[in-house]
Design an enzyme around this catalytic site. Structure first.
Site, PDB file in Angstrom:
ATOM      1  N   CYS A 110       0.927  -0.989  -0.083  1.00 37.51           N
ATOM      2  CA  CYS A 110       0.115   0.169  -0.080  1.00 37.51           C
ATOM      3  C   CYS A 110       1.147   1.384   0.075  1.00 37.51           C
ATOM      4  O   CYS A 110       2.041   1.344   0.376  1.00 37.51           O
ATOM      5  CB  CYS A 110      -1.256   0.075   1.083  1.00 37.51           C
ATOM      6  N   ILE A 111       1.011   2.224  -0.568  1.00 35.04           N
ATOM      7  CA  ILE A 111       1.375   3.884  -0.501  1.00 35.04           C
ATOM      8  C   ILE A 111       0.558   4.800  -0.380  1.00 35.04           C
ATOM      9  O   ILE A 111      -0.783   5.098  -1.484  1.00 35.04           O
ATOM     10  CB  ILE A 111       2.278   3.810  -1.775  1.00 35.04           C
TER      11      ILE A 111
ATOM     12  N   ARG B  24       2.629  17.653  -4.240  1.00 30.96           N
ATOM     13  CA  ARG B  24       4.192  18.561  -4.192  1.00 30.96           C
ATOM     14  C   ARG B  24       5.186  17.988  -3.924  1.00 30.96           C
ATOM     15  O   ARG B  24       6.038  17.811  -3.114  1.00 30.96           O
ATOM     16  CB  ARG B  24       3.515  19.031  -2.699  1.00 30.96           C
TER      17      ARG B  24
ATOM     18  N   GLY C  97       4.376  11.671  -2.924  1.00 27.42           N
ATOM     19  CA  GLY C  97       4.035  10.606  -3.807  1.00 27.42           C
ATOM     20  C   GLY C  97       5.308   9.830  -4.422  1.00 27.42           C
ATOM     21  O   GLY C  97       5.611   8.701  -4.387  1.00 27.42           O
TER      22      GLY C  97
ATOM     23  N   GLU D 252       2.103  -3.562  -5.585  1.00 26.83           N
ATOM     24  CA  GLU D 252       0.955  -4.949  -6.649  1.00 26.83           C
ATOM     25  C   GLU D 252      -0.258  -4.176  -6.724  1.00 26.83           C
ATOM     26  O   GLU D 252      -0.074  -3.152  -7.047  1.00 26.83           O
ATOM     27  CB  GLU D 252       0.400  -4.894  -4.654  1.00 26.83           C
TER      28      GLU D 252
END
Length: 509
Positions: A365-366, A375, A378, A399
């Site tokens: 997960c991110i 900004r 990410g 994933e």
């Protein structure tokens, strides 16, 4: 009929000009507050993060569309049979046994009155957080967010076959031949944004480990609705996008208060203030493995810091819809990015990864929290995940399937990283520079399948006189240089202090 064709302009002498948008929606729930009925609606063909409670004044009750009963259709053998119903309309056996009636979504038409000047606003950046009060702008943004996966114009090149890099003046010549190519697997979300090659390692059956995509067939009315109104985290107030399984007694509160250092939740501001007098944390628990300027990364073991990890998952679930939440955090590592000031280390975002991944996943997960989106954080999270893969001596991939924002961020990172490698190649003895897919993968730690799909997405691969060539047009080069000028945040490998562990030995857990 598309939503865009339903937008009408209306001018009133007494009020400013506005735009009326009529959109189709489902009523998922109804509640009564002080004798006033509110309806929870989901806008058809819009993301669930736009769902909201509305009053009956915004409903066009003259255009109600009730769900139609599926007609029986003959089977291949000519015998009568019924068409399977959609998962949302199937009534579980437990509900039938208990005699309960599940709410049936009803499609209705809603009206939105928006300031006319909003009509001229172009779609924002893909990482921009969406607001439930903005209905026209998300439609533009969703149009811009849609990523078309380009089919290969030529057969997929071998990983070891060298490809010549051709700088070309002007636009690149792209004669796309008609070719069926490989079939792409459809994912649970069923959107073009998340389509990936079948060679990307998507398992055909659900795995028992990892943070896999959630099974949409088990969604019910409760999990489709946002249950938290507002979250106060430090100096920010966040409006959740999706359902998160916080305790039931907290879902009726107007604001849920979280400690920004340990992420424990409280019922009121007084509870939070009392907790802060006892909480001695000023940074996430775990080891600080990276620091440059005000940016730090902390590595957190899901087994050693279970309470923090579970609280982090609960917070992340408010903004991630496509992942299943696992309370067993033991198999995971969490890497939390923070921003430092005089009060402590404030969480900006995080990503998690399995300690042992058989599919070479380096991200489960991110998430970048909404106040810090658009900004560059990410891409910084993504770059850091690949920096860890370089230290581990592995290639990695996130994933699948990716969310809409996740896919855009990864596509952008892959494109910029690969173009940076290609533009840095130097010719030897007057010959054109050559590079293989394997060499790009080894340099960047990006999995070979992702390298190939990115080259196809950029339409760089061409087949010319019996060999594969990569053609870089001036448009691509200029666009890459402009993008790199805006990318101010980068990971400095010299500031990383990370020693990978062999998690195959159970004692390390």
């Amino acid at each position: 009929m598309s939503v865009d064709t339903k937008i009408k302009s209306r001018t009133d002498l007494r009020t400013p000009a506005c735009v009326v948008l009529i959109a189709l929606a489902e009523i998922l729930s109804v509640k009564d507050i002080s004798g006033r009925k509110l309806f929870y609606v989901h806008y058809i063909d819009f993301n669930k993060r736009l769902d909201e409670w509305v009053t009956h004044e915004r409903l066009d009750l003259k255009k109600i569309q009730f769900p139609k009963k599926e007609a029986k259709t003959p089977t291949k053998n000519g015998l009568p049979g019924s068409r399977p119903g959609s998962p949302e309309r199937e009534v579980p056996a437990s509900a039938q046994a208990s005699g309960k009636t599940l709410p049936i979504p009803v499609q209705i038409t809603l009206r939105f009155n928006l300031p006319k000047e909003r009509e001229a606003i172009p779609g924002g950046e893909p990482d921009q957080p969406l607001s439930s009060s903005s209905c026209l702008q998300p439609n533009h943004r969703s149009t811009k967010r849609k990523v078309e996966v380009v089919s290969p114009a030529t057969p997929v090149p071998s990983e070891t076959a060298p490809a010549s890099v051709f700088p070309q003046n002007g636009s690149a010549r792209r004669a796309v031949a008609a070719q069926p190519g490989r079939k792409r697997k459809s994912n649970c979300l069923g959107t073009d944004e998340d389509s990936q090659d079948s060679s990307d390692g998507i398992p055909s059956a659900p795995r028992m480990t990892g943070s896999l995509v959630s099974d949409r067939s088990h969604d019910d009315i409760v999990t489709r609705m946002k249950n938290i109104e507002c979250i106060e985290l430090g100096r920010h107030r966040l409006k959740p996008w999706y359902f998160s399984p916080y305790p039931q007694e907290l879902t009726t509160l107007p604001v849920l208060y979280l400690c920004e250092f340990c992420l424990k939740y409280g019922r009121s501001l007084k509870c939070l203030q009392r907790h802060l007098t006892k909480c001695d944390l000023r940074h996430p628990p775990g080891n600080e493995i990276y620091r440059k300027g005000t940016i730090s990364f902390f590595e957190i073991d899901g087994r050693k810091n279970k309470s923090y990890s579970q609280n982090l998952c609960l917070l992340a679930k408010c903004f991630l819809d496509h992942k299943t939440l696992y309370y067993d955090t033991d198999p995971f590592l969490f890497y939390v990015m923070t921003e430092y000031d005089c009060k402590g280390f404030h969480i900006v975002g995080y990503f998690s990864k399995e300690k042992e991944s058989t599919e070479d996943y380096n991200v489960a997960c991110i998430l970048t929290l909404p106040p810090y989106q658009r900004r560059g954080y990410g891409k910084l999270l993504i770059e850091f995940s690949y920096e860890l893969s370089k230290v581990e001596g592995k290639t990695g991939t996130p994933e699948k399937p990716l969310s809409d924002l996740g896919l855009l961020s990864y596509r952008s990172y892959w494109s910029q990283t690969i173009l940076e490698i290609l533009m840095g190649l130097k010719s030897e003895s007057g010959e054109r520079p050559q590079i293989t897919i394997n060499e790009i993968s080894e340099i960047t730690s990006i999995k070979k399948e992702d390298v190939i799909s990115t080259l196809q997405y950029l339409n760089l691969i061409n087949y010319y006189k019996g060999q594969y060539i990569l053609t870089l047009s001036e448009d691509i080069v200029d666009g890459h240089e402009r993008a790199m000028l805006k990318r101010l945040l980068r990971i400095d490998s010299k500031c990383l202090h990370f020693t990978p562990k062999d998690w195959s030995k159970r004692g390390k857990w």
